[in-house]
Design a protein around this motif. Structure first.
Motif, short mmCIF file in Angstrom:
data_model
loop_
_atom_site.label_atom_id
_atom_site.label_comp_id
_atom_site.label_asym_id
_atom_site.label_seq_id
_atom_site.Cartn_x
_atom_site.Cartn_y
_atom_site.Cartn_z
N UNK A 78 31.08 33.25 -23.54
CA UNK A 78 30.69 31.89 -23.21
C UNK A 78 30.93 30.89 -24.31
N UNK A 79 31.65 31.28 -25.36
CA UNK A 79 31.83 30.43 -26.53
C UNK A 79 33.23 29.84 -26.60
N UNK A 80 33.33 28.67 -27.21
CA UNK A 80 34.62 28.07 -27.55
C UNK A 80 35.33 29.00 -28.52
N UNK A 81 36.67 29.03 -28.48
CA UNK A 81 37.40 30.02 -29.25
C UNK A 81 38.83 29.55 -29.51
N UNK A 82 39.55 30.30 -30.31
CA UNK A 82 40.92 29.92 -30.68
C UNK A 82 41.85 29.86 -29.48
N UNK A 83 41.69 30.81 -28.56
CA UNK A 83 42.53 30.82 -27.36
C UNK A 83 42.32 29.53 -26.56
N UNK A 84 41.07 29.13 -26.39
CA UNK A 84 40.76 27.91 -25.64
C UNK A 84 41.35 26.69 -26.34
N UNK A 85 41.28 26.68 -27.66
CA UNK A 85 41.86 25.56 -28.41
C UNK A 85 43.36 25.45 -28.16
N UNK A 86 44.04 26.58 -28.17
CA UNK A 86 45.49 26.56 -27.95
C UNK A 86 45.84 26.20 -26.50
N UNK A 87 45.00 26.59 -25.55
CA UNK A 87 45.20 26.16 -24.16
C UNK A 87 45.10 24.64 -24.05
N UNK A 88 44.16 24.06 -24.77
CA UNK A 88 43.99 22.61 -24.77
C UNK A 88 45.22 21.93 -25.37
N UNK A 89 45.70 22.46 -26.49
CA UNK A 89 46.90 21.90 -27.13
C UNK A 89 48.10 21.99 -26.20
N UNK A 90 48.27 23.12 -25.56
CA UNK A 90 49.43 23.31 -24.69
C UNK A 90 49.39 22.33 -23.52
N UNK A 91 48.21 22.10 -22.98
CA UNK A 91 48.07 21.19 -21.85
C UNK A 91 48.45 19.76 -22.23
N UNK A 126 33.60 25.87 -15.43
CA UNK A 126 33.89 26.64 -14.22
C UNK A 126 33.87 25.74 -12.99
N UNK A 127 32.86 24.87 -12.90
CA UNK A 127 32.77 23.97 -11.75
C UNK A 127 33.95 23.00 -11.72
N UNK A 128 34.28 22.44 -12.89
CA UNK A 128 35.41 21.51 -12.97
C UNK A 128 36.72 22.23 -12.66
N UNK A 129 36.76 23.53 -12.94
CA UNK A 129 37.96 24.31 -12.71
C UNK A 129 38.30 24.51 -11.24
N UNK A 130 37.37 24.19 -10.36
CA UNK A 130 37.65 24.29 -8.94
C UNK A 130 38.70 23.27 -8.50
N UNK A 131 38.82 22.18 -9.27
CA UNK A 131 39.79 21.14 -8.93
C UNK A 131 40.79 20.88 -10.05
N UNK A 132 40.57 21.46 -11.21
CA UNK A 132 41.41 21.18 -12.37
C UNK A 132 41.81 22.50 -13.03
N UNK A 133 43.10 22.80 -13.03
CA UNK A 133 43.59 24.07 -13.54
C UNK A 133 43.28 24.26 -15.02
N UNK A 134 43.30 23.15 -15.80
CA UNK A 134 43.00 23.25 -17.23
C UNK A 134 41.59 23.82 -17.43
N UNK A 135 40.62 23.27 -16.72
CA UNK A 135 39.25 23.71 -16.91
C UNK A 135 39.04 25.13 -16.39
N UNK A 136 39.81 25.53 -15.38
CA UNK A 136 39.75 26.92 -14.92
C UNK A 136 40.20 27.86 -16.03
N UNK A 137 41.30 27.50 -16.70
CA UNK A 137 41.79 28.33 -17.80
C UNK A 137 40.81 28.35 -18.96
N UNK A 138 40.21 27.18 -19.27
CA UNK A 138 39.24 27.11 -20.36
C UNK A 138 38.00 27.93 -20.03
N UNK A 139 37.55 27.86 -18.78
CA UNK A 139 36.39 28.65 -18.36
C UNK A 139 36.66 30.14 -18.49
N UNK A 140 37.84 30.57 -18.05
CA UNK A 140 38.20 31.98 -18.16
C UNK A 140 38.23 32.42 -19.61
#
Length: 421
Positions: free
Chosen positions: A403-416, A382-396
């Motif tokens: 609060x857990x890592x998940x399939x959606x977050x994994x695919x967001x990482x791949x897409x980035x 969340x803090x990193x997401x203030x300056x980095x859109x990727x981390x904002x999406x991952x935090x959301x």
């Protein structure tokens, strides 16, 4: 085929390098590694170097690829296995090989086979032992975490109980019994809590101890007491340092009967001895923690062993059936292995993370081998997401999943990063 890999040349000597893989043989398979989770066992390997029982003596000239909790895609299949495996399909793998009595294992013993790399070659013995598994799950990280969860599952299956009618041993934790997980708010302990709650023949009471209020707070968030109650389990998180008398306090939680099953998750002598004293009649203590000291020992009450049938055993790793069970439970949504994960990073962070693993707080460190990313705590997204859109999406995304890592977050990482997956 070039690969990038973290290789060990000796004790405390890990190097991230790029090199050419040999052409696969007819009885081998080339794979693309996508995810790997870093295990404390790899830290122990790196500290011991050639002294480790699974490490070859020529690693200074023929270094091994480290990492053994990995998953990915099959790229090329040798002629011998083309009837069973297809390029493009996902795989999971069981690293605990026992091939003709050999101790070789990926992440410890092989020059071209391990998890902390972009591509590697799976040797014939893995397929012959049935240790390369087809995997159809939605995410790679769950297949990676299937390996540590299989160790937990193997620990549960390894516990046993006796009776006074015959000499039969019943495997598994006692149904409707009391289970104590000592030092249980770390990654493997939380995996054990998650598994205990989803068991068909589950314990009635699960008590988890830890001396860190921070770890207990996270444990209560990711495996809530309310979730356990919905499955018919009374779950209690306890900091024994807050008790006037740890023995009396922990035993009182069982109404004075003691614990039918105990998992000791930390190699600390006083914890082992306390756990031994808390065993009920026919109670089984599983020394799950792996010490680095080969002279580690603790006192056992042999009077109780004789008169109230207490027994001590240990388990390490899981077998292929345990891994299949872990993958099936995850795929069915009955068990969430992501309770283990607190950090995510890329291949470039593996060496430093592994060498300093005990001093890095939190649980499992998950890496994606085709990206460059510093090891990052999920709680910092969340803090990193203030300056980095990727981390904002991952935090959301993580917020949407408790609060857990998940399939959606994994695919967001791949897409980035422009990766397939």
């Amino acid at each position: 085929m070039k690969t990038k890999a973290v290789r060990m040349y000796g004790a405390d000597d890990l190097r991230l390098e790029e090199f050419e893989l040999p052409e696969i043989k007819d009885d081998e398979i080339l794979v693309k590694v996508v995810s790997d989770s870093i295990c404390m066992s790899t830290y122990k390997l790196v500290k011991q170097g050639k002294k480790h029982k699974r490490a070859p003596q020529n690693i200074d000239t023929n270094p091994v690829i480290v990492g053994h909790e990995f998953a990915g895609d099959i790229v090329k299949v040798g002629a011998k296995w083309q009837h069973e495996f297809t390029p493009g399909e996902k795989f999971a793998q069981q690293p605990a090989l026992n091939y003709k009595g050999c101790l070789n294992s990926p992440g410890y013993s092989y020059e071209f086979f391990g998890g902390d790399c972009t591509y590697c070659i799976i040797p014939h013995e893995v397929m012959e032992l049935g240790c390369l598994l087809h995997y159809n799950g939605p995410s790679y990280f769950e297949a990676s975490l299937g390996e540590p969860m299989s160790c937990v599952i193997g620990g549960f299956h390894s516990n046993y109980h006796t009776n006074k009618r015959n000499y039969d041993h019943a495997s598994g934790v006692k149904e409707n019994g009391a289970l104590l997980i000592v030092g249980g708010a770390g990654p493997m302990g939380l995996g054990a809590v998650e598994y205990a709650v989803c068991l068909e023949k589950k314990p009635r009471l699960v008590v988890v101890t830890d001396v860190s209020e921070e770890r207990i707070a996270r444990a209560e968030m990711v495996v809530p007491v309310s979730k356990a109650a919905e499955h018919g389990v009374t779950l209690k998180y306890v900091n024994p340092n807050k008790m006037d008398d740890q023995y009396e306090g922990l035993k009182a939680l069982t109404d004075g009967k003691g614990y039918d099953d105990i998992l000791v998750m930390a190699p600390i002598r006083p914890l082992v001895e306390l756990a031994d004293s808390l065993l009920a009649f026919d109670g089984c203590l599983n020394f799950f923690a792996g010490p680095t000291d080969n002279k580690f020992s603790a006192s056992i009450n042999m009077y109780n062993t004789h008169y109230i049938s207490t027994h001590i055993m240990g388990s390490t790793g899981g077998n292929t059936d345990d891994l299949v069970e872990a993958l099936d439970l995850s795929a069915a949504g009955k068990m969430n292995p992501s309770v283990m994960v607190t950090h995510v990073g890329g291949l470039d962070c593996v060496a430093d993370t592994t060498e300093n693993l005990p001093s890095i707080p939190g649980g499992k460190k998950l890496v994606y081998t085709h990206i460059r990313m510093p090891l990052t705590a999920i709680e910092d997204f969340r803090k990193l997401g203030e300056k980095d859109e990727l981390f904002k999406k991952l935090a959301d995304s993580c917020d949407r999943h408790n609060g857990l890592w998940n399939s959606e977050a994994e695919h967001l990482l791949f897409a980035h990063y422009g990766l397939d997956g």
